[in-house]
Design an enzyme around this catalytic site. Sequence first.
Site, PDB file in Angstrom:
ATOM      1  N   ARG A  19      -5.715   1.357   7.007  1.00  0.00           N
ATOM      2  CA  ARG A  19      -4.989   0.975   8.223  1.00  0.00           C
ATOM      3  C   ARG A  19      -5.609   1.522   9.505  1.00  0.00           C
ATOM      4  O   ARG A  19      -5.346   0.993  10.588  1.00  0.00           O
ATOM      5  CB  ARG A  19      -3.534   1.442   8.110  1.00  0.00           C
ATOM      6  CG  ARG A  19      -2.815   0.893   6.885  1.00  0.00           C
ATOM      7  CD  ARG A  19      -1.349   1.307   6.875  1.00  0.00           C
ATOM      8  NE  ARG A  19      -0.673   0.872   5.656  1.00  0.00           N
ATOM      9  CZ  ARG A  19       0.637   0.933   5.472  1.00  0.00           C
ATOM     10  NH1 ARG A  19       1.414   1.419   6.438  1.00  0.00           N
ATOM     11  NH2 ARG A  19       1.186   0.531   4.351  1.00  0.00           N
ATOM     12  N   HIS A  65      -1.596   6.734   4.588  1.00  0.00           N
ATOM     13  CA  HIS A  65      -1.915   7.519   5.782  1.00  0.00           C
ATOM     14  C   HIS A  65      -2.441   8.875   5.323  1.00  0.00           C
ATOM     15  O   HIS A  65      -2.105   9.347   4.234  1.00  0.00           O
ATOM     16  CB  HIS A  65      -0.670   7.757   6.659  1.00  0.00           C
ATOM     17  CG  HIS A  65      -0.145   6.535   7.324  1.00  0.00           C
ATOM     18  ND1 HIS A  65       1.198   6.205   7.319  1.00  0.00           N
ATOM     19  CD2 HIS A  65      -0.763   5.557   8.022  1.00  0.00           C
ATOM     20  CE1 HIS A  65       1.376   5.072   7.988  1.00  0.00           C
ATOM     21  NE2 HIS A  65       0.200   4.664   8.415  1.00  0.00           N
ATOM     22  N   SER A  87       7.850   2.224  -0.840  1.00  0.00           N
ATOM     23  CA  SER A  87       8.396   1.057  -0.146  1.00  0.00           C
ATOM     24  C   SER A  87       8.418  -0.149  -1.074  1.00  0.00           C
ATOM     25  O   SER A  87       9.413  -0.883  -1.146  1.00  0.00           O
ATOM     26  CB  SER A  87       7.562   0.749   1.102  1.00  0.00           C
ATOM     27  OG  SER A  87       7.875  -0.521   1.630  1.00  0.00           O
ATOM     28  N   GLY A 127       0.813  -1.219   0.000  1.00  0.00           N
ATOM     29  CA  GLY A 127       0.000   0.000   0.000  1.00  0.00           C
ATOM     30  C   GLY A 127       0.840   1.260   0.000  1.00  0.00           C
ATOM     31  O   GLY A 127       0.337   2.349  -0.243  1.00  0.00           O
ATOM     32  N   ASN A 128       2.149   1.102   0.279  1.00  0.00           N
ATOM     33  CA  ASN A 128       3.095   2.217   0.263  1.00  0.00           C
ATOM     34  C   ASN A 128       3.925   2.069  -1.012  1.00  0.00           C
ATOM     35  O   ASN A 128       4.780   1.194  -1.101  1.00  0.00           O
ATOM     36  CB  ASN A 128       3.967   2.138   1.525  1.00  0.00           C
ATOM     37  CG  ASN A 128       5.063   3.192   1.580  1.00  0.00           C
ATOM     38  OD1 ASN A 128       5.509   3.692   0.560  1.00  0.00           O
ATOM     39  ND2 ASN A 128       5.515   3.500   2.778  1.00  0.00           N
ATOM     40  N   VAL A 129       3.633   2.901  -2.009  1.00  0.00           N
ATOM     41  CA  VAL A 129       4.193   2.726  -3.345  1.00  0.00           C
ATOM     42  C   VAL A 129       5.719   2.787  -3.329  1.00  0.00           C
ATOM     43  O   VAL A 129       6.395   1.961  -3.947  1.00  0.00           O
ATOM     44  CB  VAL A 129       3.610   3.781  -4.314  1.00  0.00           C
ATOM     45  CG1 VAL A 129       4.275   3.697  -5.680  1.00  0.00           C
ATOM     46  CG2 VAL A 129       2.097   3.591  -4.443  1.00  0.00           C
ATOM     47  N   GLU A 184      -2.819   3.996  13.619  1.00  0.00           N
ATOM     48  CA  GLU A 184      -1.547   4.395  13.017  1.00  0.00           C
ATOM     49  C   GLU A 184      -1.004   5.701  13.599  1.00  0.00           C
ATOM     50  O   GLU A 184      -0.105   6.319  13.038  1.00  0.00           O
ATOM     51  CB  GLU A 184      -1.711   4.506  11.503  1.00  0.00           C
ATOM     52  CG  GLU A 184      -2.141   3.211  10.838  1.00  0.00           C
ATOM     53  CD  GLU A 184      -1.010   2.207  10.645  1.00  0.00           C
ATOM     54  OE1 GLU A 184       0.058   2.602  10.144  1.00  0.00           O
ATOM     55  OE2 GLU A 184      -1.189   1.017  10.990  1.00  0.00           O
ATOM     56  N   CYS A 205       6.439  12.242   8.134  1.00  0.00           N
ATOM     57  CA  CYS A 205       6.549  10.899   8.730  1.00  0.00           C
ATOM     58  C   CYS A 205       7.605  10.863   9.827  1.00  0.00           C
ATOM     59  O   CYS A 205       7.486  10.105  10.791  1.00  0.00           O
ATOM     60  CB  CYS A 205       6.934   9.872   7.663  1.00  0.00           C
ATOM     61  SG  CYS A 205       5.620   9.427   6.537  1.00  0.00           S
TER      62      CYS A 205
END
Length: 449
Positions: free
Chosen positions: A214, A250, A28, A24-26, A174, A371
């Site tokens: 999340r 997020h 990463s 879901g984290n492009v 989160e 972040c």
Amino acid sequence: MKSFEVNFDGLVGPTHNYGGLSYGNVASQSNSQQGSNPREAARQGLAKMKALMEMGFKQGVLAPQERPDIAALRRLGFTGSDAEVIQRAAKDAMPLLVASCSASSMWVANAATVSPSADTADGRVHFTAANLNCKYHRSIEHPTTSRVLGAMFSDEKVFAHHEALPAVAQFGDEGAANHTRFCRAYGEAGVEFFVYGRSAFDSRYPAPQKYPARQTLEASQAVARLHGLSDDGVVYAQQNPAVIDQGVFHNDVISVGNGEVLFYHEDAFLETDAVLGQLQAKLASKGGNFKGICVPRAAVTVEDAVRSYLFNSQLLSREDGSMLLVVPEECRNNERVWTYLGQLTSQGGPVKEVKVFDLKQSMQNGGGPACLRLRVALKENELAAVNPGVIMTASLYDTLVQWVDKHYRDRLGEADLADPQLLVECRTALDELTQILKLGSVYPFQRQP
């Protein structure tokens, strides 16, 4: 009494690597298996802390976690000495070793949700560590997070700490990445804004189809109850499921708020007009004047926002009442985003300046300026009660750079994670760090009988 927003930035840990662990984290996912440079990553983060401190902003530091997490691997059935546990995990279940080595705790926007004393029923600053239940590699963080926060904010007359919510998907939490706060001044009562991706118990709420949501509504409501927040000081909003499916994992990837200002993308929320109306009305009841800055999709697409991390920025208040937007280098490299930012600062609104930082090592894992920081609004007497060892100074910066250069490798690949010597290096470094930051014994290896 004076009040401040203090940004506590996560110090990147010695095992910083590109494990591709965050579905879901492009960023990463797309940089998975690349070689990383932990030393450069830590230095980039420290450079941002130093620069903001020198600009007059209150700045602190949050320690990284012990990695690899041997206790987590033992819970999954690996036995023997610490070195044998690592070697067996590498041989039989490399993805579990990679997860146990993640330096993801650097993104301290996910460490906890924080409510300042002006908002809470008992007049203390409240912290709830996030359970980060959606991803295994992050779900193992909260016990140490709680100990570190407890060592930083230890005076029980001033600070209240809550355990993470139950570790189940229905209460997926989160932390501050899905929470912001609006106020006229940091020391005055404000409006806390909780953004969720789905409801756990009410099927009438829409949900994303591709990537996981999340944060649940029920988790956000539980945190608000724990912190003793009043209904007239809370707004809940659902993030647009369509943007979650485009990589907005997020809310701090699609909006950022500070003071009386919300900087957000046109597609960030469901029922945007109703959400903005609630924020305006509730902030007005606290004496504030809410201002929304909407970035239209015609100027910046959601894809642009995700690639550049335009909204994963820090919106900081200056002494003169204007605001500074701290963005990653990737914003300057995106023509549409950079054009928009030029217009933003020249149109007479609250954002007067944009400051660019090179955070590539963190960005390649999907973490930008926002972040990397946990915001804590503190009155003067509360700031005086914070452990002084974690407040950034020129001297502490120099000490931490020397510490990083002494202990961190400048190259780390997946094969290096199987080296038991890496664990020894990390523990040696962290043992020294707890003395530098005056944290006491917060790590599992320091607490073993």
